[in-house]
Design a protein around this motif. Sequence first.
Motif, PDB file in Angstrom:
ATOM      1  N   PHE A 136      11.507   0.682  11.620  1.00  0.00           N
ATOM      2  CA  PHE A 136      10.161   0.669  11.039  1.00  0.00           C
ATOM      3  C   PHE A 136       9.162   0.065  12.020  1.00  0.00           C
ATOM      4  O   PHE A 136       8.093   0.631  12.287  1.00  0.00           O
ATOM      5  CB  PHE A 136      10.208  -0.125   9.730  1.00  0.00           C
ATOM      6  CG  PHE A 136       8.873  -0.313   9.065  1.00  0.00           C
ATOM      7  CD1 PHE A 136       8.179  -1.498   9.221  1.00  0.00           C
ATOM      8  CD2 PHE A 136       8.316   0.689   8.290  1.00  0.00           C
ATOM      9  CE1 PHE A 136       6.941  -1.688   8.596  1.00  0.00           C
ATOM     10  CE2 PHE A 136       7.087   0.510   7.671  1.00  0.00           C
ATOM     11  CZ  PHE A 136       6.397  -0.682   7.827  1.00  0.00           C
ATOM     12  N   PHE A 137       9.530  -1.090  12.590  1.00  0.00           N
ATOM     13  CA  PHE A 137       8.594  -1.737  13.515  1.00  0.00           C
ATOM     14  C   PHE A 137       8.425  -0.938  14.793  1.00  0.00           C
ATOM     15  O   PHE A 137       7.380  -0.919  15.405  1.00  0.00           O
ATOM     16  CB  PHE A 137       9.046  -3.167  13.831  1.00  0.00           C
ATOM     17  CG  PHE A 137       8.699  -4.135  12.736  1.00  0.00           C
ATOM     18  CD1 PHE A 137       9.697  -4.826  12.083  1.00  0.00           C
ATOM     19  CD2 PHE A 137       7.388  -4.324  12.352  1.00  0.00           C
ATOM     20  CE1 PHE A 137       9.381  -5.711  11.052  1.00  0.00           C
ATOM     21  CE2 PHE A 137       7.074  -5.194  11.328  1.00  0.00           C
ATOM     22  CZ  PHE A 137       8.072  -5.892  10.675  1.00  0.00           C
ATOM     23  N   ASP A 138       9.499  -0.261  15.196  1.00  0.00           N
ATOM     24  CA  ASP A 138       9.376   0.573  16.377  1.00  0.00           C
ATOM     25  C   ASP A 138       8.369   1.679  16.170  1.00  0.00           C
ATOM     26  O   ASP A 138       7.623   2.039  17.075  1.00  0.00           O
ATOM     27  CB  ASP A 138      10.741   1.195  16.726  1.00  0.00           C
ATOM     28  CG  ASP A 138      11.648   0.190  17.403  1.00  0.00           C
ATOM     29  OD1 ASP A 138      12.879   0.394  17.383  1.00  0.00           O
ATOM     30  OD2 ASP A 138      11.107  -0.792  17.954  1.00  0.00           O
ATOM     31  N   PHE A 178       0.832  -1.204   0.000  1.00  0.00           N
ATOM     32  CA  PHE A 178       0.000   0.000   0.000  1.00  0.00           C
ATOM     33  C   PHE A 178       0.866   1.252   0.000  1.00  0.00           C
ATOM     34  O   PHE A 178       1.940   1.286   0.613  1.00  0.00           O
ATOM     35  CB  PHE A 178      -0.919   0.007   1.224  1.00  0.00           C
ATOM     36  CG  PHE A 178      -2.036  -0.985   1.122  1.00  0.00           C
ATOM     37  CD1 PHE A 178      -1.892  -2.247   1.649  1.00  0.00           C
ATOM     38  CD2 PHE A 178      -3.225  -0.651   0.477  1.00  0.00           C
ATOM     39  CE1 PHE A 178      -2.920  -3.168   1.550  1.00  0.00           C
ATOM     40  CE2 PHE A 178      -4.249  -1.568   0.378  1.00  0.00           C
ATOM     41  CZ  PHE A 178      -4.099  -2.837   0.914  1.00  0.00           C
ATOM     42  N   ARG A 179       0.352   2.271  -0.681  1.00  0.00           N
ATOM     43  CA  ARG A 179       1.070   3.554  -0.753  1.00  0.00           C
ATOM     44  C   ARG A 179       1.373   4.061   0.641  1.00  0.00           C
ATOM     45  O   ARG A 179       2.419   4.659   0.893  1.00  0.00           O
ATOM     46  CB  ARG A 179       0.201   4.543  -1.533  1.00  0.00           C
ATOM     47  CG  ARG A 179       0.896   5.882  -1.791  1.00  0.00           C
ATOM     48  CD  ARG A 179      -0.103   6.954  -2.193  1.00  0.00           C
ATOM     49  NE  ARG A 179      -0.711   7.578  -1.034  1.00  0.00           N
ATOM     50  CZ  ARG A 179      -2.013   7.826  -0.922  1.00  0.00           C
ATOM     51  NH1 ARG A 179      -2.846   7.482  -1.897  1.00  0.00           N
ATOM     52  NH2 ARG A 179      -2.496   8.404   0.148  1.00  0.00           N
ATOM     53  N   GLY A 180       0.428   3.852   1.574  1.00  0.00           N
ATOM     54  CA  GLY A 180       0.614   4.352   2.934  1.00  0.00           C
ATOM     55  C   GLY A 180       1.903   3.848   3.556  1.00  0.00           C
ATOM     56  O   GLY A 180       2.555   4.553   4.324  1.00  0.00           O
ATOM     57  N   LEU A 181       2.262   2.606   3.226  1.00  0.00           N
ATOM     58  CA  LEU A 181       3.483   2.049   3.797  1.00  0.00           C
ATOM     59  C   LEU A 181       4.711   2.760   3.244  1.00  0.00           C
ATOM     60  O   LEU A 181       5.667   3.049   3.965  1.00  0.00           O
ATOM     61  CB  LEU A 181       3.553   0.538   3.513  1.00  0.00           C
ATOM     62  CG  LEU A 181       4.703  -0.203   4.199  1.00  0.00           C
ATOM     63  CD1 LEU A 181       4.237  -1.549   4.676  1.00  0.00           C
ATOM     64  CD2 LEU A 181       5.893  -0.365   3.275  1.00  0.00           C
ATOM     65  N   ILE A 182       4.708   3.041   1.955  1.00  0.00           N
ATOM     66  CA  ILE A 182       5.841   3.732   1.342  1.00  0.00           C
ATOM     67  C   ILE A 182       5.966   5.134   1.928  1.00  0.00           C
ATOM     68  O   ILE A 182       7.061   5.612   2.237  1.00  0.00           O
ATOM     69  CB  ILE A 182       5.686   3.777  -0.189  1.00  0.00           C
ATOM     70  CG1 ILE A 182       5.656   2.360  -0.741  1.00  0.00           C
ATOM     71  CG2 ILE A 182       6.816   4.588  -0.812  1.00  0.00           C
ATOM     72  CD1 ILE A 182       5.596   2.267  -2.233  1.00  0.00           C
ATOM     73  N   ASP A 183       4.816   5.801   2.107  1.00  0.00           N
ATOM     74  CA  ASP A 183       4.858   7.142   2.706  1.00  0.00           C
ATOM     75  C   ASP A 183       5.384   7.080   4.131  1.00  0.00           C
ATOM     76  O   ASP A 183       6.090   7.978   4.591  1.00  0.00           O
ATOM     77  CB  ASP A 183       3.448   7.758   2.724  1.00  0.00           C
ATOM     78  CG  ASP A 183       2.950   8.069   1.314  1.00  0.00           C
ATOM     79  OD1 ASP A 183       1.726   8.224   1.138  1.00  0.00           O
ATOM     80  OD2 ASP A 183       3.809   8.146   0.406  1.00  0.00           O
ATOM     81  N   PHE A 184       4.999   6.028   4.844  1.00  0.00           N
ATOM     82  CA  PHE A 184       5.371   5.896   6.250  1.00  0.00           C
ATOM     83  C   PHE A 184       6.862   5.590   6.411  1.00  0.00           C
ATOM     84  O   PHE A 184       7.482   5.935   7.422  1.00  0.00           O
ATOM     85  CB  PHE A 184       4.534   4.772   6.874  1.00  0.00           C
ATOM     86  CG  PHE A 184       4.772   4.559   8.334  1.00  0.00           C
ATOM     87  CD1 PHE A 184       5.553   3.495   8.783  1.00  0.00           C
ATOM     88  CD2 PHE A 184       4.222   5.423   9.278  1.00  0.00           C
ATOM     89  CE1 PHE A 184       5.761   3.290  10.135  1.00  0.00           C
ATOM     90  CE2 PHE A 184       4.434   5.216  10.632  1.00  0.00           C
ATOM     91  CZ  PHE A 184       5.201   4.149  11.062  1.00  0.00           C
ATOM     92  N   ALA A 185       7.443   4.904   5.393  1.00  0.00           N
ATOM     93  CA  ALA A 185       8.840   4.487   5.513  1.00  0.00           C
ATOM     94  C   ALA A 185       9.761   5.703   5.424  1.00  0.00           C
ATOM     95  O   ALA A 185       9.497   6.648   4.692  1.00  0.00           O
ATOM     96  CB  ALA A 185       9.172   3.478   4.422  1.00  0.00           C
ATOM     97  N   HIS A 186      10.854   5.661   6.206  1.00  0.00           N
ATOM     98  CA  HIS A 186      11.827   6.752   6.174  1.00  0.00           C
ATOM     99  C   HIS A 186      12.896   6.543   5.127  1.00  0.00           C
ATOM    100  O   HIS A 186      13.622   7.465   4.781  1.00  0.00           O
ATOM    101  CB  HIS A 186      12.500   6.898   7.556  1.00  0.00           C
ATOM    102  CG  HIS A 186      11.622   7.604   8.538  1.00  0.00           C
ATOM    103  ND1 HIS A 186      12.019   7.908   9.818  1.00  0.00           N
ATOM    104  CD2 HIS A 186      10.355   8.063   8.429  1.00  0.00           C
ATOM    105  CE1 HIS A 186      11.045   8.520  10.465  1.00  0.00           C
ATOM    106  NE2 HIS A 186      10.021   8.621   9.635  1.00  0.00           N
ATOM    107  N   GLY A 187      13.015   5.311   4.640  1.00  0.00           N
ATOM    108  CA  GLY A 187      14.056   5.067   3.641  1.00  0.00           C
ATOM    109  C   GLY A 187      13.789   3.789   2.880  1.00  0.00           C
ATOM    110  O   GLY A 187      12.932   2.993   3.279  1.00  0.00           O
ATOM    111  N   PRO A 188      14.522   3.583   1.777  1.00  0.00           N
ATOM    112  CA  PRO A 188      14.257   2.419   0.931  1.00  0.00           C
ATOM    113  C   PRO A 188      14.570   1.094   1.618  1.00  0.00           C
ATOM    114  O   PRO A 188      13.998   0.064   1.278  1.00  0.00           O
ATOM    115  CB  PRO A 188      15.175   2.626  -0.278  1.00  0.00           C
ATOM    116  CG  PRO A 188      16.240   3.536   0.203  1.00  0.00           C
ATOM    117  CD  PRO A 188      15.620   4.408   1.248  1.00  0.00           C
ATOM    118  N   GLU A 189      15.490   1.117   2.636  1.00  0.00           N
ATOM    119  CA  GLU A 189      15.818  -0.144   3.311  1.00  0.00           C
ATOM    120  C   GLU A 189      14.620  -0.690   4.074  1.00  0.00           C
ATOM    121  O   GLU A 189      14.448  -1.904   4.217  1.00  0.00           O
ATOM    122  CB  GLU A 189      16.992   0.050   4.278  1.00  0.00           C
ATOM    123  CG  GLU A 189      18.323   0.365   3.604  1.00  0.00           C
ATOM    124  CD  GLU A 189      18.373   1.794   3.096  1.00  0.00           C
ATOM    125  OE1 GLU A 189      17.721   2.661   3.726  1.00  0.00           O
ATOM    126  OE2 GLU A 189      19.010   2.046   2.066  1.00  0.00           O
TER     127      GLU A 189
END
Lengths: 364, 417
Positions: A309-311, A212-223
């Motif tokens: 990410f999980f934090d 989902f797009r939301g996950l990409i937006d939420f992520a701080h980096g590509p890793e």
Amino acid sequence: MSEFAASYNDGRTAATRPVRVRIDALGLDIRDEAGAPVARWPAEEVHLVDRPGAGRPIRLMRDFEGGERLLVTDHRALAHLQENCPKLGRMLPGLSRHWRPILMWAAAAAVAVVLIFKVVIPATADFVARAIPAETEEAFGAALAEQVVDFLAARSSSGAAVCTGAAGMAGLAEIVRRLEGPAASHVPITVRVLDLPVVNAFALPGGQILVFRGLIDFAHGPEEVAGVLAHEMAHVVRRHPVQIWVKVAGAGALIGLLVGDVTGGAVIAGVAEIMLRASYSQELERQADAIALDLLAAAEIDAGPLADFFDRLPGIAEELEGILSALSTHPPSPQRSAMIRANGQRLGQALSPEQWRALGRICD
Amino acid sequence: MTDITALDAPTAPVAFVGRRWHLFGLVLRNSLFNLLTLGIYRFWAKTRLRRYFWHGVAIDGEALEYTGRPVELLIGFLIVLAVLVPLGIVYSGFGAFLAANDTVAASFLDFAYLGVLFVLTPYALYRARRYRLTRTLWRGVRCGQDGSPVRYAFLSIGLWLLNLITLGLAYPWMRTVLQRFRMNNTRFGNRHFKFDGTGGALFLFWLPVVVCVFGGTALVLLGLWEPLKFAFEHIELFEEDVLSVIPSETFDRMQLSIGGALLVLAAILLFSYRVREFRYFASVTRLGKAEFRSQLRLARVLLIGLGYYALLALMLLIVLVLVGGLAIGFETGTETASPVLSENQAAALGFATLLLYLVALPAVKYVAFYHPLVRHASGTLQVSNMDHVATIVQEVHDQPRYGEGLADALDADVGVF
């Protein structure tokens, strides 16, 4: 006066005869109208058949075998009986006669149930998952993915479901390529990004991964995105989606059997099923996390950001405390990030900064 | 044919002695414990209920006795669990495998499963009946049941198929033949019952039921034909409120109301048939020289049924009002400064109401339906030539040691009776 009129059945025929019963410390002395002896019941063997109530005669039986019965209509006899017969109120023989078969069969049943949950169902699920030919799984998964995409498209604000930004797609494909090699999946991996503000991703059968797009937006980096993709690919490689389906069906059938034909049984079975689904699925999630770390290491991608990410992942972990977390399909996030920190390797980047920016715009 | 002649021999009365509120408390306790023990208590619950009903029936002043032990039911269940469940799991796995590979074969497997269930159920029920009979005593003499459950199962299946082929017309024959098999194999002591009934005697009362069902259904379908056709032709209008879109002239009110009335009539006629069947079966059953007559009244049975359904509807209404009221209380609360009930409280209260409903439901069923029905059926039953019964001798036969495991596992409706 401890002598009463009664009706007597000898347990050999259905005939009933009027008798007189004398109650003393030795037991019941039963004689016919003429005074001739009919039977003698020792005091410890006299039991009530049921609780005496108004309008009913007192029913007595001798021991628990046989059909000898005595009917006393005069309720004054009750006091005498209670005084002299120590086991009067015991209306059932008690478990002592049955403990051996109960124990044996209960043990057998318990062993069977545990074996089934822990061994047979997972093994069957594994077998089924492996036995399905890759082409079948692919076709099935593709069809399922279409349905899911259509379903979600109806709910997306823009109406379109799948994001198609070319540069972003290229970046995704790059990550997938690096992970696909070590993964050695039995089906080709297809990743799609869905235009919804949900922070989630999941794998369907046949290598279909939806992000989902939301996950990409939420992520701080590509890793972080790479870590999630590695996790989903781990599900694909281990054929978890099919396995879960078989396990839940099997366990559901078992629970239905256990609970049996009882009102409210459906509620109990439903709750139990939810908990089972959660427990099976949490186990698979842990497996996927572990495999994801191997994939990331082989692709030389830093695993640290995935723990971050999980934090940061909101909500479900905090809302469901304690026992309720057993209902969630994922292990609690703090557990997951701790595991990743303990076992993940700190390696390289997943994408260059420009590629990452392009990925962030994949849905524009 | 079914004019039942009165008994010309001296008769003994049958009566039911039981306190309704005692039963109510019993069933409430049962339901509560069932939920608390996740269903394990059901063996104790069933045994207690049977003791209540059996011990309440007094023939010629002497009551029946139920000597079943919950432990026997429990062990029966455990045996089935240990043996059948692994089979069930293997079946599930196989089924899932087929479902993924070949949906046609998967449907066949589903049908096969239903088929097995269909075959096993009468088998299990016949065995369960044997268990109940061997735990039933009167004057210390035990009942029994002979006959092969396998034969019974096949007989049952054959008759069901016949019933299906004849579109339900063969129902009286099905009921009679099965009853004959059961009763001729039923023993009191060493004496078998004898059943002399035929399906033909009841057919005249069954025919109207079938006619009303088919006629009513046909009329209702005819009445809905135009609206359905309209709906299909204008399927794009389905996005909006469908019912308001279909013009009301398309509903043929005449056909629908007559059809509906016929269906209601069918329900009443069904009750009437079952009452007649009970009376007829009693009149053609013998135990040696003892005969039975029943004067079960349709009006009374209908009244009991209506009372029960009315009570059910009332309970449902109360639950809906309570749960709805809670939902509204929460809604209006959020619009003002503070909610009347927090979300958790509302959910908990709603859940508790539902649970109460679940627990109270069986209690109402037993107190408002079974209890008055058993009382009426007992009170209207007469047995003649009772002194002959006194000569019947106790039989020392094999009894099943554990009971009903299979029926319980199949969720076959053994119930209390």
